[in-house]
Design a protein around this motif. Structure first.
Motif, PDB file in Angstrom:
ATOM      1  N   MET A  95      48.375  38.257  53.659  1.00 24.89           N
ATOM      2  CA  MET A  95      47.824  39.612  53.705  1.00 24.89           C
ATOM      3  C   MET A  95      48.425  40.359  54.895  1.00 24.89           C
ATOM      4  O   MET A  95      48.242  39.959  56.046  1.00 24.89           O
ATOM      5  CB  MET A  95      46.300  39.542  53.840  1.00 24.89           C
ATOM      6  N   GLU A 128      49.734  48.284  50.357  1.00 24.61           N
ATOM      7  CA  GLU A 128      48.905  49.477  50.179  1.00 24.61           C
ATOM      8  C   GLU A 128      49.600  50.730  50.708  1.00 24.61           C
ATOM      9  O   GLU A 128      49.284  51.845  50.262  1.00 24.61           O
ATOM     10  CB  GLU A 128      47.564  49.285  50.888  1.00 24.61           C
ATOM     11  N   MET A 145      43.966  47.544  44.015  1.00 25.41           N
ATOM     12  CA  MET A 145      44.283  46.651  45.138  1.00 25.41           C
ATOM     13  C   MET A 145      45.468  45.764  44.740  1.00 25.41           C
ATOM     14  O   MET A 145      45.301  44.803  43.965  1.00 25.41           O
ATOM     15  CB  MET A 145      43.060  45.809  45.500  1.00 25.41           C
ATOM     16  N   MET A 192      47.533  43.511  46.306  1.00 20.90           N
ATOM     17  CA  MET A 192      47.585  42.103  46.693  1.00 20.90           C
ATOM     18  C   MET A 192      46.629  41.265  45.854  1.00 20.90           C
ATOM     19  O   MET A 192      46.977  40.174  45.369  1.00 20.90           O
ATOM     20  CB  MET A 192      47.248  41.953  48.179  1.00 20.90           C
ATOM     21  N   GLN A 193      45.428  41.768  45.636  1.00 18.99           N
ATOM     22  CA  GLN A 193      44.448  41.027  44.852  1.00 18.99           C
ATOM     23  C   GLN A 193      44.899  40.889  43.398  1.00 18.99           C
ATOM     24  O   GLN A 193      44.692  39.844  42.771  1.00 18.99           O
ATOM     25  CB  GLN A 193      43.089  41.730  44.927  1.00 18.99           C
ATOM     26  N   LYS A 225      47.628  38.198  43.179  1.00 13.80           N
ATOM     27  CA  LYS A 225      47.059  36.847  43.248  1.00 13.80           C
ATOM     28  C   LYS A 225      46.337  36.481  41.955  1.00 13.80           C
ATOM     29  O   LYS A 225      46.391  35.322  41.514  1.00 13.80           O
ATOM     30  CB  LYS A 225      46.103  36.758  44.437  1.00 13.80           C
ATOM     31  N   ALA A 226      45.670  37.451  41.334  1.00 16.72           N
ATOM     32  CA  ALA A 226      45.008  37.187  40.055  1.00 16.72           C
ATOM     33  C   ALA A 226      46.029  36.824  38.983  1.00 16.72           C
ATOM     34  O   ALA A 226      45.766  35.963  38.134  1.00 16.72           O
ATOM     35  CB  ALA A 226      44.191  38.411  39.627  1.00 16.72           C
ATOM     36  N   LEU A 243      39.726  38.562  35.866  1.00 21.48           N
ATOM     37  CA  LEU A 243      39.918  39.209  37.158  1.00 21.48           C
ATOM     38  C   LEU A 243      41.043  40.244  37.085  1.00 21.48           C
ATOM     39  O   LEU A 243      40.937  41.331  37.681  1.00 21.48           O
ATOM     40  CB  LEU A 243      40.232  38.161  38.225  1.00 21.48           C
ATOM     41  N   LEU A 260      40.769  44.268  37.954  1.00 21.10           N
ATOM     42  CA  LEU A 260      41.598  44.833  39.023  1.00 21.10           C
ATOM     43  C   LEU A 260      42.600  45.866  38.518  1.00 21.10           C
ATOM     44  O   LEU A 260      43.368  46.416  39.304  1.00 21.10           O
ATOM     45  CB  LEU A 260      42.337  43.709  39.754  1.00 21.10           C
TER      46      LEU A 260
END
Length: 449
Positions: free
Chosen positions: A378, A383, A391, A393-394, A397-398, A406, A410
């Motif tokens: 992170m 961003e 988001m 980064m999230q 990762k999902a 997820l 997102l």
């Protein structure tokens, strides 16, 4: 002028080799249609080596939707059918004849045209693949009815072509194409317009359209960004997108009855001696543009732009959806001291080097990664360049852990891999982010089907 939607987050990368607004006609000897350009298409070959073809003759179809045809951009004969590992169909090469002969699809009376008639002609001619669907960026399903149709009339990527310049002599055919596309949806055609475009008024006054004016940094020209800020896509909804030059081809088909694959290509980059615009056909062999036009053999040739394009050989073929060819230096060298140097002559997207204080400089960047793969951490950098209320980064990762629920929460339905190109460019971990997003989109598409 309508108040512009300002995109504050993003990054403009200024590179050397911007194409000059000169027009040169350079015919190629061979052309190719590559099934690998079309996501989710399983090709069924319809021709063999040595077969004679016309412009508009089907070369292959999609096994899952056999009504969707992929046709030859030129008349001549099939020179080669190229297969890769496990006999995957990679290219169908067509040797061009001395003159172009066309399949006759018939002239249409556009005002009286029905939706079914418009779709049928687009399918038979091979122009239907020009219409892509969001989410997933796949060829649109002719059985669906989209929520809207979007056309971004400008590109903000590095060394991007000027579409207003490309189609300024074909505005009548562009309007005809819009008239045809208007038959496919119940809502107006959405046009994304650059607030600084000299052709603003010409685009804004076109009938059957709803215009959205944008200003800001790249990726403001990405159609996905424009959709997100004007008509976000929810689960179960589809939006169709079309390139401006392809709209011209659609207009030409319905007014002449021919599949004329003529396009302009911006040949750009610091390794190009004469960066300018070339008139050609879709799928042209790029050697016709690059012969005696490269400064060095030590060059990376890219079909598309430097952020999202695909590497090809100097004798390769232009991608179906690409209207730009870029040539930059290969980066297979090591820098003395690397990140520890003062970096006056090194590009930085942040404040790593002193070059961050040099304004309005154009850079001669190569393909060097400037480091190796590291853990994904992170940093908050994504961003800064990602202009959606998502988001990043999230979501990345999902996609990595393949959590479909997820991903949906997102915002996976609103993005395409090109929207993450800047995240990948500034990423200190050297992660193939666009590849991760594409795998996530493919997984969701598989689950939804």
């Amino acid at each position: 002028m309508t108040n512009a939607i300002k995109i504050k987050r993003g990054l403009n990368i200024k590179l050397e080799g911007e194409p000059q607004k000169n027009r040169v006609e350079v015919p190629a000897e061979t052309y190719a249609v590559k099934p690998t350009d079309f996501i989710g298409v399983f090709p069924r070959l319809l021709v063999q080596e040595g077969d004679e073809v016309k412009a508009g003759t089907p070369l292959f179809c999609d096994k899952q939707h056999e009504e969707i045809l992929f046709t030859s951009p030129v008349s001549g004969w099939v020179q080669a059918v190229v297969r890769g590992e496990k006999r995957v169909l990679e290219e169908i090469q067509v040797k061009a004849g001395k003159t172009i002969e066309y399949e006759d699809f018939g002239i249409a009376d556009i005002p009286r045209l029905t939706r079914e008639q418009a779709i049928e002609k687009l399918l038979k001619s091979g122009l239907w693949p020009c219409i892509r669907q969001r989410p997933y960026s796949i060829v649109a399903n002719p059985n669906d009815k989209p929520k809207a149709i979007y056309i971004s009339t400008f590109d903000s990527a590095p060394l991007a072509p000027d579409y207003a310049f490309m189609i300024q002599q074909s505005l009548k055919k562009f309007q005809m194409g819009l008239d045809v596309l208007a038959k496919l949806t119940d809502s107006p055609i959405h046009l994304g317009i650059n607030s600084e475009s000299s052709n603003y008024n010409e685009f804004a006054l076109l009938p059957h359209t709803q215009t959205h004016v944008f200003k800001g940094k790249h990726p403001v020209g990405n159609v996905g960004v424009q959709i997100h800020h004007t008509l976000p896509i929810n689960k179960g909804e589809t939006v169709w997108v079309v390139n401006p030059q392809d709209v011209v081809l659609i207009g030409n088909l319905f007014t002449t009855g021919h599949y004329d694959a003529s396009i302009w290509v911006a040949v750009a980059g610091s390794q190009v001696q004469k960066p300018q615009y070339y008139a050609t056909l879709k799928g042209a062999c790029v050697s016709s543009f690059l012969k005696n036009n490269l400064k060095s053999d030590h060059t990376r040739v890219i079909s598309g732009n430097v952020l999202t394009g695909k590497q090809i050989s100097p004798n390769g073929y232009l991608g179906f959806y690409h209207h730009q060819l870029t040539a930059i230096p290969e980066g297979d060298h090591y820098d003395f001291l690397g990140w520890a140097s003062l970096g006056v002559k090194k590009y930085t997207a942040g404040n790593t080097f002193l070059s961050a204080w040099i304004r309005n400089r154009k850079w001669n960047l190569d393909t060097n990664l400037n480091g190796g793969h590291r853990s994904l951490v992170m940093t908050g950098q994504y961003e800064r360049v990602f202009p959606m209320d998502i988001m990043p980064m999230q979501l990345i990762k999902a996609c990595i852990i393949e959590d479909v629920d997820l991903m949906e929460k997102l915002g996976i339905y609103e993005v395409d891999e090109e929207d993450f190109a800047l995240c990948e460019f500034i990423d200190a971990s050297k992660t193939e982010i666009q590849q991760i997003i594409r795998k996530g989109l493919d997984l969701v598409r598989k689950e939804m089907s």
